[in-house]
Enzyme design. Structure first.
Site, short mmCIF file in Angstrom:
data_model
loop_
_atom_site.label_atom_id
_atom_site.label_comp_id
_atom_site.label_asym_id
_atom_site.label_seq_id
_atom_site.Cartn_x
_atom_site.Cartn_y
_atom_site.Cartn_z
N TRP B 160 -6.17 36.83 -12.20
CA TRP B 160 -5.30 36.33 -10.99
C TRP B 160 -4.14 37.20 -10.98
CZ3 TRP B 160 -7.95 33.10 -14.50
CH2 TRP B 160 -8.77 32.35 -14.02
N HIS B 181 -4.12 29.81 -6.90
CA HIS B 181 -5.16 29.03 -6.65
C HIS B 181 -4.49 27.51 -6.59
CE1 HIS B 181 -5.84 29.19 -11.36
NE2 HIS B 181 -4.88 28.62 -11.15
N ALA B 320 -15.66 20.66 -11.41
CA ALA B 320 -14.49 21.25 -10.62
C ALA B 320 -15.20 22.41 -9.89
CB ALA B 320 -13.43 21.71 -11.58
#
Ligand SMILES: [Zn+2]
Lengths: 812, 352
Positions: B160, B181, B320
Site C-alpha cells: 500500500w 483501503h 473479511a
C-alpha cells in the site's frame, strides 16, 4: 523472480508441462506472471566446425565443414569469428529460423552462395531468437555434445514469479523446488555442501566479533586462500544469465548463484584488504563514511550496521559492500560472509540510503538463522570448485542469539473450525511433510481418541519464515489440497441487528432527489490545489487546510476544505463538448482540520446549473427557449430536493465571496443554516474560463440538513374532506418588500391552505417604487365547507395584516 | 282524403331508407329525421291519417305504421353511429402524428456509475444480512495498518503506497494518512461492538500511485467483515459465490486461489469464470486468455486482528473481503480505462 526450469530440474523432477506447473503454483499462492519459453529450433543441433577454408569467390565468406552428429556437411559462413574446433549451433536444411533479411521465420533451404552449395547454416543469436547479436555466430562451450538437438541443449522455460511479500522463500530456486515437490508429489534433492578443508583452523587466521548482535544475530564466515579470479565456467554463467543476472567473476558469481539457490545473500571480501585480519560487526560510529561498491560515498549514521575491519567499515551489513574490500582480478584470498541481519533495521537502512538491493530484498523480510551456515558451506564448496585455492579448516559461527527450532501445532478441530470441513489428519501430515515440515509428532492418538490423531506438531523448515501460528498451517494444508475441496455454504449464524446510519441514508436520499430533479452526479478528486481554492475565493480565515506530506503533484496536495471548485472545473472541462444544459452535482466530504485529532469530514453537496435551460428541440423553436438556466432554476432544484426530504426552507439575501452581490441567498430551516444558493461571481466564472453565463450554484451542508430533519418521523396531516375556495389577489407593495415575506404573511393566515405567486409586475399602471404581486390563494377548513361570507371575512383580515406589515394594498 | 294504405306506408319507408343510405354527415341526418320522424314529418303525417280509416283498417294500418316508425328510428340510430364512426376515422387520419419526432425534452438526472455499482454491490451483500457502515477517509496509521497486523517496518507495507497527511502529533507520535483501503473499519467496528458482526464498508481510498488504464490513485473499495462463533471458510466461499452470481449472472463459476493479505489467514483471491469468452480464454482481452477474472481478495480474519480488538480468537472466527467497485463496473460495462471514472466527462457519465 525468474525460475529457469533447467535450473529447477537440478533439485526436483518436473513431471508436468510448464503451463500446468505454472497454473498449480499460481493457485497455491506462488503467482506465475509469465511463462517464457526459448527454443523451438527443430532441425538445429549442436555441431562442431571441423575445418575452415576461404571461399574461392568471396573474400568475406568462408567454407566450413561441420560435424552435425550423424553427418558431415559443407556450409558457407560469413561470420568473422568462425574457427576450427568450435562447437556451434547448426541448422540443417528444413529448419525454421528467423530470416534476418525479411524479418520472418522461414524454412532453411539448400542454397548456392557464390557458386558453392551450402547445406545448412551456422547460427547467430538473432537467428535463434536468443538475443540481438548478429555480428557473429554463437560459440557453445567446448563440452557441448555434438549431435544433441539444440532444443535439448539450449532451450529453456523460465517461470516469472510475482511473489507476495510473505513468500520470501520463493525468491530462491530451492524454495520453488519445495513447492513443486509438494504440488506434484515428487521429492527434492538438496545440493551437497561437502568440500575439502586444509591447513590451520580459521580461528587462527581471522578474528571475528559481533558487537551489536541485536542487528546481527548470526554471523558465519569461511576463508579460501590461493584462489584465482577469472570468469566463471559456462554452466555457472548460464545459470545466472537465464535467471536474469549478469556474470561478473567466479567468486561473485558463486555468491549470486547461492543466493538464488538458497536465498541467503552472501558477501565476499578481499581478505588481504581487511586490516589486521579482524572483522567487527557493529553500528557505525558518528562521522564514519564508506564508499560503497557502486562508487558512491556514504555518510553513515549510528543506526547503520557496518562490517568493519580493525579500523574502518568495509561494508554496510546486509545492504552493500565497500569498495575498499572489493574482490578484484588480483584477489587471492576470499573471506566469505553468510550472516543473518535484523529485518527492520535492514529495511530502514535500505530505505534511507535508497539502496534496495537483492540482499535487502531478502534480509528485510527476515531470513532464518539456520540458513546462514548452510549457504556458507555451499558457497565455499563452489568457490573452491571454480576458483581453486585452499579452504581453511572450519567456519566462524558467531551466534549470540540462537533461535530455537520453530515448532507449530495444528489440530483437526481447528482445521474444521476454520475451514468448515473435516480433514483427514493423515493427509495433513502428508501435505506438511511434502512441504518440508519435519520432526512431525502426533498429538492425541491415545486410547481416549480411539487411536485417531487429534493434532500434529511440526518443525518449520529453515527456508520458511512465514509460518508461526496454527492458522498458517491451516493455509498450508488448504492451498495444497485445493480450495475446491472446501464446501460452499451460506452463513447460518443469526443476522446481527444494525441500523444503517442516518448520514448514510441521507446521502442516498439527497443523491436520489437531485438525480430525480434532472441533475447529473459527478465525482472529483478530493485532493485539490492551492490554486483551486484561490479560484473560488476560499477564505483563509477558516484555518489552514490539511496537506499531503508527499503529494504526487501540486494539483492534488490539499485535502479539500470546500467542494466548490471541483464542479466548476468539471463544467469548464465539459463546455468544450456542448453548450448545455449543464446540471451537475457532487456529493462528498470536505475536510476541516482539528487540533490533535483527525479532521472533521463533512458531507457536502454542491450543484450547479448553467447553459441553455432547454435542450434544442423542434418543440422549442421560439427565441424565448434559448434562455439560460439561472438562479431560479437552482432554487427550483433546491425546492424539489428539500420538499422530498420534508424540509421547509427559508431564504434571505446573503453575501458570499463565491457569488455575484445581490444574487445570493442563505438557506435555512428550523433556525439552522443549511447552505447558500446564488449566481457565481463573474470574476470567478472568468477564472475557470467558463463561457456560460450565468452559472448558478447551490451548496448544502448535510450535517445541518440532518440536524434540521430532527429526530421525529414524518407525520401525516389528514386531507380536508371539504372543498377549497380560491381567490386571486393582486397586491401592490413597495419595491423592496421581498415576495417571500408577503407569501409568508398570506400562508400563515387562518384558513389559508396554500398561496402561489403567479405574477410579478412593475411599470405602467403601477406607482413608481412599487410592484404588483399576484397570488392565487386557497381557503379551506378541516371542519366544514366555508361559506363565501367566511372566505371574504378571512380575506379582509388578511388584507389588513398585509397592509400593516408590508404596506400592501389591493391593486386598483 | 283517404287514410294511408299498407302500400303507401311501405313506399314511404322505402323512400326514406333509400335517402338515409346516401347521407354521410350529421347535419343531413338530422334533416332527414325532421323530414320523416319530426312532428311534421312524412311518417308522422301518415300515422295521423290512420285516424281517418275505419276501425277494421285502422288496426292493421296502426300496427304497420308503428312498425314503420320503429324501423326508421332503428335505421337512423345505426346510420348515426356509422357516420360518427366514419367521421372519427377521418379525424384520426387527419390528426396522425409523426411518431418518429423526438419528444419534449425533460432533464435527465443520473447517478455516477460508481454510485450505481456501489448500490448494486451493497444490495447484494445487504440481502445476505450485511449492513453498511462508513468510516473516515483520513485515518491514523494505527487503524490503517497496525490493527490490521501490518506493524511499522513490515515489508507488506509496500503493498500500500501511502499518501501521508502533513501532521505533527504533539504527544503520541501518531501518523495521519489518507486511508489506503476501507479495511481500517474492521478494527473500528469490532472495537465498538461485540460479535456477531456482519458489515460492509464502502468508501473512497487513496494511494501514492502512478495512474494508467487500470490504476487510479483515488478509487473506491468495499470491505466486508463477518465475525461470529462458527463462521468458516466454507461460509466465505458461499457468500462470495452468491455475490458473484448476483452481479455477474446465475451460471457464473468461481475459483479461489491462495493469496496474501496480512490481516487474514488463510488468504485467497476469488476469480469468476470469464463472461466475455465463457471461460474459454482464447484470444480474450477481458481475461487475458486465462478464462478467469480476479475480482476480490478475501480470507479468514487473522487471530491477531481479533485479539487486537479484544475478541477471543479461540471462540470467534470470521472472514473479511475487499473489492474494487470500479473494477466490477469496468468488467460489467466493458470500460477499458479507470481514469474515465473521475475525470467527469459527461460523454462518459451519460452512458450510465
Ligand atoms: Zn475471457
Amino acid at each position: 523472480m525468474k525460475v529457469p526450469l533447467s535450473w529447477l530440474r537440478q533439485y526436483v523432477d518436473v513431471v508436468i508441462p510448464a503451463q500446468e506447473l505454472a497454473h498449480r503454483l499460481t493457485m497455491a499462492g506462488i503467482e506465475v506472471g509469465d511463462v517464457v519459453e526459448t527454443g523451438g529450433w527443430s532441425g538445429c543441433y549442436v555441431g562442431q566446425v571441423l575445418d575452415v577454408r576461404p571461399h574461392p569467390q568471396a573474400d568475406r565468406l568462408r567454407l566450413c565443414r561441420v560435424n552435425a552428429g550423424t553427418q558431415e556437411l559443407e556450409v558457407v559462413c560469413g561470420a568473422p569469428n568462425v574457427a576450427t574446433g568450435q562447437k556451434i549451433c547448426f541448422a540443417t536444411v528444413g529448419a525454421r529460423l528467423l530470416d534476418t533479411h525479411s524479418g520472418k521465420h522461414e524454412t532453411l533451404k539448400a542454397a548456392r552462395i557464390r557458386g558453392v552449395e551450402s547445406q545448412g547454416m551456422i547460427c547467430s543469436e538473432l537467428e535463434l531468437g536468443l538475443g540481438e547479436d548478429h555480428s557473429g555466430i554463437v560459440v557453445l562451450p567446448a563440452d557441448a555434445p555434438v549431435g544433441t538437438p539444440l532444443d535439448d541443449y539450449l532451450g529453456d522455460t523460465v517461470l516469472d514469479l510475482e511473489l507476495t511479500p510473505n513468500r520470501l522463500d520463493c525468491l530462491s530456486i530451492l524454495g520453488v523446488a519445495h513447492e513443486v515437490a509438494a504440488l506434484t508429489q515428487t521429492t527434492v534433492t538438496e545440493p551437497d555442501v561437502d568440500y575439502r578443508e586444509e591447513g590451520p583452523p580459521i580461528e587462527s587466521l581471522v578474528s571475528i566479533s559481533v558487537t551489536d548482535s541485536d542487528l546481527c544475530p548470526r554471523y558465519t564466515a569461511s576463508l579460501i586462500q590461493g584462489i584465482s579470479i577469472g570468469p566463471s565456467p559456462q554452466w555457472l554463467q548460464d545459470r545466472l544469465t537465464r535467471a536474469g543476472l549478469r556474470p561478473i567473476n567466479n567468486v561473485v558469481d558463486v555468491t549470486n548463484f547461492v543466493m538464488l539457490e538458497l536465498n541467503q545473500p552472501l558477501h565476499s571480501f578481499d581478505f588481504d584488504k581487511i586490516r589486521d585480519a579482524t572483522v567487527v560487526v557493529r553500528r557505525a560510529r558518528p562521522g564514519e563514511t564508506l564508499v560503497t561498491l557502486d562508487g558512491v560515498p556514504r555518510n553513515l549514521n549510528t543506526e547503520v550496521l557496518v562490517i568493519a575491519d580493525a579500523n574502518d567499515p568495509v561494508g554496510m551489513g546486509g545492504v552493500i559492500g565497500g569498495a575498499n574490500s572489493e574482490i578484484g582480478p588480483e584477489t587471492t584470498s576470499v573471506l566469505l560472509e553468510s550472516a543473518t541481519f535484523e529485518a527492520y533495521n535492514n529495511r530502514d537502512t535500505a530505505q534511507s540510503f535508497q539502496l534496495r538491493t537483492e540482499a535487502t530484498l531478502r534480509f528485510e523480510k527476515g531470513l532464518r538463522q539456520e540458513l546462514a551456515p548452510i549457504a556458507l558451506r555451499r558457497a565455499t564448496q563452489l568457490i573452491h570448485q571454480v576458483a581453486g585455492g585452499k579452504v581453511a579448516r572450519g567456519i566462524i559461527d558467531v551466534n549470540h542469539q540462537p533461535a530455537p527450532a520453530l515448532k507449530v501445532s495444528v489440530t483437526g478441530q481447528r482445521l474444521k473450525k476454520i475451514l468448515g470441513m473435516d480433514v483427514d489428519m493423515e493427509r495433513v501430515e502428508q501435505v506438511l511433510a511434502s512441504l518440508g515440515f519435519h520432526d512431525i509428532r502426533h498429538q492425541g492418538g491415545g486410547p481416549e481418541s480411539n487411536g485417531a490423531v487429534a493434532g500434529l506438531e511440526v518443525t518449520v523448515p529453515y527456508w520458511r519464515n512465514d509460518i508461526t501460528i496454527e492458522e498458517d498451517l491451516v493455509e498450508e494444508v488448504v492451498r495444497i489440497v485445493g480450495y475446491d475441496a472446501v464446501p460452499t455454504t451460506m452463513l447460518s449464524t443469526p443476522i446481527p441487528y444494525r441500523q444503517v446510519g442516518p448520514m448514510t441514508q441521507l446521502v442516498a436520499k439527497v443523491k436520489d432527489a437531485l438525480a430525480a430533479a434532472g441533475m447529473q452526479e459527478v465525482i472529483s478528486y478530493p485532493l485539490v490545489s492551492q490554486a483551486d481554492l484561490e479560484k473560488v475565493n476560499h477564505p483563509e480565515g477558516d484555518g489552514p487546510p490539511l496537506r499531503v506530506a508527499n503529494p504526487m503533484s501540486a494539483d492534488h496536495e490539499i485535502l479539500r476544505p470546500t467542494l466548490r471548485s471541483s464542479p466548476l472545473a468539471a463544467l469548464a472541462a465539459n463546455e468544450g463538448h456542448g453548450e448545455g444544459p449543464f446540471r451537475l452535482f457532487e456529493l462528498g466530504r470536505v475536510f476541516i482540520s482539528r487540533e490533535n485529532d483527525l479532521p472533521l469530514e463533512r458531507e457536502t453537496v454542491v450543484a450547479l446549473l448553467a447553459g441553455r435551460r432547454l435542450d434544442y428541440s423542434w418543440l422549442h423553436s421560439s427565441p424565448m427557449n434559448d434562455e439560460a438556466l439561472d438562479f431560479y432554476d437552482a432554487k427550483g432544484v433546491l425546492a424539489a430536493v428539500l420538499a422530498r426530504l420534508g424540509v421547509e426552507p427559508e431564504y434571505r439575501p446573503a453575501e458570499d465571496p463565491l457569488f455575484q452581490p445581490g444574487k445570493c441567498a442563505q438557506i435555512s430551516a428550523n433556525g439552522l443554516d443549511l447552505g447558500v444558493v446564488g449566481e457565481v461571481h463573474p470574476d470567478i466564472r472568468q477564472r475557470f474560463g467558463l463561457n456560460a453565463a450565468p452559472v448558478s450554484l447551490l451548496e448544502l451542508s448535510l450535517d445541518s440538513l440532518l440536524e434540521s430533519l430532527g429526530p421525529a418521523e414524518r407525520k401525516f396531516k389528514s386531507i380536508s374532506r371539504y372543498p377549497a375556495a380560491s381567490r386571486d389577489l393582486a397586491l401592490v407593495v413597495p419595491q423592496d418588500v421581498p415576495a417571500g415575506r408577503v407569501r409568508e404573511i398570506i400562508t400563515r393566515h387562518r384558513m389559508v391552505q396554500q398561496a402561489d405567486l403567479f405574477d410579478i409586475y412593475s411599470g405602467e399602471n403601477v406607482a413608481p417604487g412599487t410592484k404588483s404581486l399576484a397570488f392565487h390563494v386557497n381557503f379551506q377548513s378541516q371542519e366544514r365547507t366555508l361559506t363565501a361570507e367566511e372566505v371574504n371575512r378571512s380575506l379582509e383580515g388578511l388584507l389588513k395584516s398585509l397592509e400593516r406589515e408590508v404596506g400592501a394594498s389591493l391593486r386598483a | 282524403m283517404t287514410g294511408p294504405t299498407p302500400q303507401s306506408i311501405d313506399e314511404l319507408v322505402q323512400t326514406a331508407l333509400g335517402e338515409l343510405e346516401g347521407i354521410d354527415d350529421p347535419e343531413s341526418l338530422d334533416q332527414w329525421r325532421v323530414a320523416y320522424l319530426g312532428r311534421r314529418g312524412h311518417l308522422t303525417q301518415v300515422l295521423r291519417g290512420i285516424a281517418q280509416l275505419d276501425v277494421a283498417q285502422r288496426r292493421e294500418a296502426g300496427a304497420l305504421g308503428n312498425r314503420a316508425k320503429g324501423n326508421l328510428e332503428e335505421r337512423l340510430e345505426q346510420r348515426v353511429q356509422q357516420v360518427n364512426q366514419a367521421q372519427l376515422e377521418q379525424a384520426f387520419v387527419r390528426d396522425q402524428l409523426d411518431v418518429t419526432l423526438p419528444g419534449r425534452p425533460s432533464p435527465i438526472g443520473r447517478l455516477h456509475p460508481t454510485t450505481q455499482i456501489l448500490r448494486e454491490i451493497c444490495d447484494a451483500f445487504g440481502a445476505m444480512g450485511f449492513s453498511i457502515v462508513e468510516g473516515p477517509e483520513v485515518e491514523w496509521d494505527h487503524y490503517n495498518f497496525e490493527m490490521l497486523n501490518i506493524p511499522q517496518g513490515h515489508p507488506a507495507r509496500d503493498m500500500w503506497n501511502t499518501l501521508w497527511v502533513d501532521y505533527q502529533d504533539p504527544s503520541a507520535g501518531r501518523s495521519m494518512l489518507m486511508r489506503t483501503h476501507t479495511s481500517p473499519m474492521q478494527a473500528r467496528v469490532m472495537e465498538s461492538s461485540q460479535p456477531p458482526v456482519r458489515v460492509i464498508v464502502p468508501g473512497k481510498c487513496y494511494r501514492y500511485e502512478a495512474t494508467d488504464a487500470t490504476h487510479e490513485w483515488h478509487f473506491y473499495q468495499v470491505e466486508g467483515l463477518a465475525v461470529d462463533e462458527g463462521i468458516t471458510f466454507a461460509d466465505l466461499k458461499g457468500t462470495l459465490y452468491e455475490f458473484a452470481r448476483r452481479l455477474f449472472g446465475e451460471e457464473r463459476r468461481v475459483r479461489f486461489r491462495c493469496d496474501y493479505f496480512p490481516f487474514v489467514e488463510p488468504g485467497v483471491d476469488m476469480s469468476i469464470d470469464c463472461f466475455a469468452c465463457n471461460g474459454e480464454g482464447t484470444g480474450c482481452r477481458i481475461c487475458r486468455d486465462s478464462g478467469w477474472i480476479e475480482i476480490m481478495g478475501a480470507g479468514m480474519v487473522h487471530p491477531k486482528v481479533l485479539a487486537g480488538v479484544g475478541y477471543d480468537p479461540e471462540r470467534y472466527t470470521g472472514f473479511a473481503f475487499g473489492l474494487g467497485p470500479e473494477r466490477i463496473a469496468m468488467l460489467k460495462y466493458g470500460i477499458d480505462d479507470i481514469r474515465l471514472f473521475y475525470s467527469n466527462d459527461l460523454r462518459f457519465l451519460r452512458q450510465f
